[in-house]
Write a protein that holds these residues in place. Structure first.
Motif, PDB file in Angstrom:
ATOM      1  N   PRO A 288       0.676  -1.289  -0.141  1.00 42.18           N
ATOM      2  CA  PRO A 288       0.082   0.098  -0.054  1.00 42.18           C
ATOM      3  C   PRO A 288       0.754   1.337   0.107  1.00 42.18           C
ATOM      4  O   PRO A 288       0.380   2.358  -0.771  1.00 42.18           O
ATOM      5  CB  PRO A 288      -0.698  -0.303   1.351  1.00 42.18           C
ATOM      6  N   LEU A 289       1.872   1.195   0.562  1.00 45.33           N
ATOM      7  CA  LEU A 289       2.878   2.635   0.882  1.00 45.33           C
ATOM      8  C   LEU A 289       3.387   2.773  -0.646  1.00 45.33           C
ATOM      9  O   LEU A 289       3.459   3.835  -1.006  1.00 45.33           O
ATOM     10  CB  LEU A 289       3.723   2.328   1.911  1.00 45.33           C
ATOM     11  N   THR A 291       2.495   1.728  -3.332  1.00 47.08           N
ATOM     12  CA  THR A 291       1.560   2.230  -4.331  1.00 47.08           C
ATOM     13  C   THR A 291       1.035   3.809  -4.278  1.00 47.08           C
ATOM     14  O   THR A 291       0.877   4.560  -5.051  1.00 47.08           O
ATOM     15  CB  THR A 291       0.165   1.229  -4.322  1.00 47.08           C
ATOM     16  N   LEU A 292       0.861   4.192  -2.799  1.00 48.00           N
ATOM     17  CA  LEU A 292       0.623   5.573  -2.600  1.00 48.00           C
ATOM     18  C   LEU A 292       1.845   6.351  -3.282  1.00 48.00           C
ATOM     19  O   LEU A 292       1.639   7.741  -3.788  1.00 48.00           O
ATOM     20  CB  LEU A 292       0.413   5.741  -1.188  1.00 48.00           C
ATOM     21  N   MET A 313      -4.799   1.064   1.128  1.00 49.45           N
ATOM     22  CA  MET A 313      -4.372   2.304   0.832  1.00 49.45           C
ATOM     23  C   MET A 313      -4.964   3.401   1.742  1.00 49.45           C
ATOM     24  O   MET A 313      -4.394   3.936   2.567  1.00 49.45           O
ATOM     25  CB  MET A 313      -4.513   2.629  -0.450  1.00 49.45           C
ATOM     26  N   HIS A 316      -4.094   3.081   5.238  1.00 50.58           N
ATOM     27  CA  HIS A 316      -2.462   3.026   5.758  1.00 50.58           C
ATOM     28  C   HIS A 316      -2.282   4.262   6.667  1.00 50.58           C
ATOM     29  O   HIS A 316      -3.017   5.526   6.504  1.00 50.58           O
ATOM     30  CB  HIS A 316      -1.818   3.248   4.609  1.00 50.58           C
ATOM     31  N   PHE A 319      -1.366   7.552   4.926  1.00 54.61           N
ATOM     32  CA  PHE A 319      -2.500   7.966   3.889  1.00 54.61           C
ATOM     33  C   PHE A 319      -2.635   9.443   3.440  1.00 54.61           C
ATOM     34  O   PHE A 319      -2.464   9.895   2.529  1.00 54.61           O
ATOM     35  CB  PHE A 319      -3.771   7.337   3.741  1.00 54.61           C
TER      36      PHE A 319
END
Length: 574
Positions: A288-289, A291-292, A313, A316, A319
């Motif tokens: 998730p990190l 991807t962000l 995400m 997270h 975020f």
């Protein structure tokens, strides 16, 4: 089909509004003409038009390629395949996480007519042996290892049982040790001795209806089946999606979904090349990190994922640090999307044109999609309407007859997107695709009078409690509305008296507490008493596939053991 056409011709008046349909059959319309290209020809065309445009960014590898550089690298690998004797129709396996080499091999196989066999990165030795053996893989391109899995050790343990596997090519590190095994760099070096015209000559032998890809479905019982897809299937599906989502060469598509799945290599890679957009890989597998960070730093305009990825995400802890205003559209698919999650993606991630997609590997994969201009209600409550050049209908799973609008039945699709069949498995193919060419999905859905589809569950996931048909999706949507619930999945577990009872698995938001009784009371005030789960289980995650799909059959197995329901599970029913 005659009766259905008559039904469409008669307007259906519902609530004062006139709907197009009265029977649950629809067509996506003609749309733009289907492409008649092979995948290799489509890539060459876009590279010729924009050789200096960025084509691929693999952030974890530090690699950036323009379209001109991508085609040059692909042709180098294609020449390597020719140098070791790979022929049209030979099966070439790929067992690796997301990386540049995966994509180069995908397009090189398309250039040479080899059939790419996607091997799930999570496979264990028995699964690997089955996929390679059943498809008759001649060459396997593999990573040495990934996470805790030693791929070369697993390959060595089953290789004696794979007489048709002639060579392994290792992407990273030394060769596997077989007599003909190579490192990736050595394969490319060998290709340097092959005249580039040989690749062009091979391309002249290829046809758009040639099988080009085998993807093994993640079956819940028995061995997986190899869905066999053609250039025409997967290239046109990616092209159709790119058109509906209004992609141009200015778009940058974040692809955190695994390449081994049709969502990654088909919707992701092929959709990008048909529009000249850039493919952005955040990491070797979903993080998730990462991807962000990719969305923010690469200014991605589109993101693909299953609902669990978007939830990860959104939840997270960092975020709020990321500028996601470039994020315009994307596709959420692969599993039912909770309404509340969709609303948060639109509001908090700024994805005003995010689309919900529906399909399956066997349909290349997407058949239904919401549109960017659909109102928020459509996009949070349906999976949209048919893509252009596709047909769909809802049938009674027992009689096979098309049901009326608003009635529940099995979703069936037909058109260019339906696979050739399951590799070397005519019996399974005939069970899935009927004589009229309809793919029977096994999903339960409802089509409204305007052709919008709502998925209510899997035929096999439907819970029958005391004669009542219960759909887990409805209860999951309800639980998502509770402020303490981050995620929820509902299954049926055996019961000696009622046949089945509902059980909810719940992930609670960080820093929040909630009890079973509180959730039970929340449900009681909103649904009929028999829809309130009898059992609750608080958990931190769910068993799932590498693509993020929830494995409810595993949840059921775990629940039977944890709740001591073995006796009820052993009861034989008609």
């Amino acid at each position: 089909m005659g009766d259905v056409r008559c039904a469409r011709a008669t307007p259906n008046v519902r609530g004062g509004a006139v709907s197009r349909l009265s029977a649950s059959y629809d067509s996506g319309g003609a749309g733009a003409p289907l492409l008649g290209d092979t995948i290799g020809a489509a890539l060459a065309r876009v590279a010729s038009a924009q050789p200096d445009a960025e084509a691929l960014v693999s952030r974890h590898q530090g690699i950036r390629l323009t379209y001109g550089e991508l085609v040059e690298a692909v042709d180098g690998v294609a020449r390597g395949l020719l140098s070791v004797g790979i022929e049209k129709g030979d099966r070439v396996g790929i067992w690796a996480p997301t990386c540049t080499e995966w994509t180069l091999l995908q397009f090189a196989c398309a250039r040479t007519g080899a059939i790419l066999v996607n091997v799930n990165p999570a496979y264990r030795p028995s699964e690997l042996a089955y996929a390679l053996g059943q498809s008759g893989v001649r060459m396997l391109v593999t990573a040495r290892a990934f996470k805790t899995s030693d791929y070369l050790e697993m390959l060595s343990s089953v290789r004696a049982d794979l007489p048709r596997l002639e060579m392994a090519v290792t992407i990273d590190g030394e060769a596997a040790g077989g007599a003909r095994d190579l490192e990736w760099s050595a394969l490319v070096e060998r290709g340097a001795g092959v005249d580039p015209s040989e690749v062009a000559k091979r391309g002249e032998q290829l046809d758009t209806d040639d099988p080009i890809n085998i993807q093994y479905t993640s079956g819940t019982t028995g061995n997986p089946k190899g869905a066999t897809l053609t250039h025409h299937n997967i290239l046109n599906n990616g092209h159709s999606l790119a058109q509906v989502m209004r992609y141009t060469a200015a778009d940058r598509v974040c692809i955190p979904v695994p390449l081994y799945h049709c969502f990654g290599m088909g919707v992701g890679n092929l959709g990008c090349i048909t529009a000249g957009a850039a493919m952005i890989y955040p990491a070797a597998s979903f993080e998730p990190l990462a991807t962000l960070e990719a969305i923010a730093e690469e200014r991605c305009t589109s993101v693909y994922g299953v609902p669990t990825m978007f939830i990860a995400m959104l939840e997270h802890p960092r975020f709020g640090e990321f500028d996601l205003y470039s994020f315009r559209t994307g596709i959420m698919a692969g599993a039912p999307c909770p309404v509340e999650v969709m609303k948060r993606v639109v509001d908090e991630m700024h994805a005003r044109e995010i689309c919900i997609g529906y399909g399956m590997t066997e349909t290349a994969p997407v058949s239904f999609l919401t549109r960017p201009d659909d109102d928020i209600e459509r996009r949070v409550s349906t999976v949209g309407t048919l893509l252009p050049n596709a047909e769909g209908k809802i049938v009674d799973p027992f009689t096979g007859r098309t049901v009326a609008v608003g009635e529940t039945g099995e979703v069936c699709t037909r058109g260019y997107l339906v696979m050739r069949g399951y590799w070397d498995n005519p019996e399974a193919t005939s069970e899935a695709i009927d004589e009229a060419g309809w793919m029977h999905t096994g999903d339960l859905g409802v089509m409204d009078g305007d052709g919008y589809l709502n998925i209510v569950g899997r035929i096999k996931d439907m819970v029958i409690r005391g004669g009542e048909n219960l759909y887990p999706r409805e209860i999951e949507e309800l639980l998502f509305q509770h402020p303490a619930v981050a995620s929820a999945q509902v299954i049926g577990v055996p019961d000696e008296r009622m046949g089945e009872e509902l059980m909810a698995w719940v992930v609670v938001r960080e820093g929040v507490e909630v009890t079973e009784d509180e959730l039970r009371e929340f449900c009681r005030g909103r649904v009929a008493h028999f829809k309130v789960p009898r059992y609750f289980k608080f958990t931190t995650d769910f068993p799932m596939t590498v693509t993020g799909k929830i494995q409810k059959f595993k949840m059921r197995e775990m629940a039977i053991e944890e709740l001591g329901l073995e006796a009820a599970a052993s009861i034989t029913t008609a």
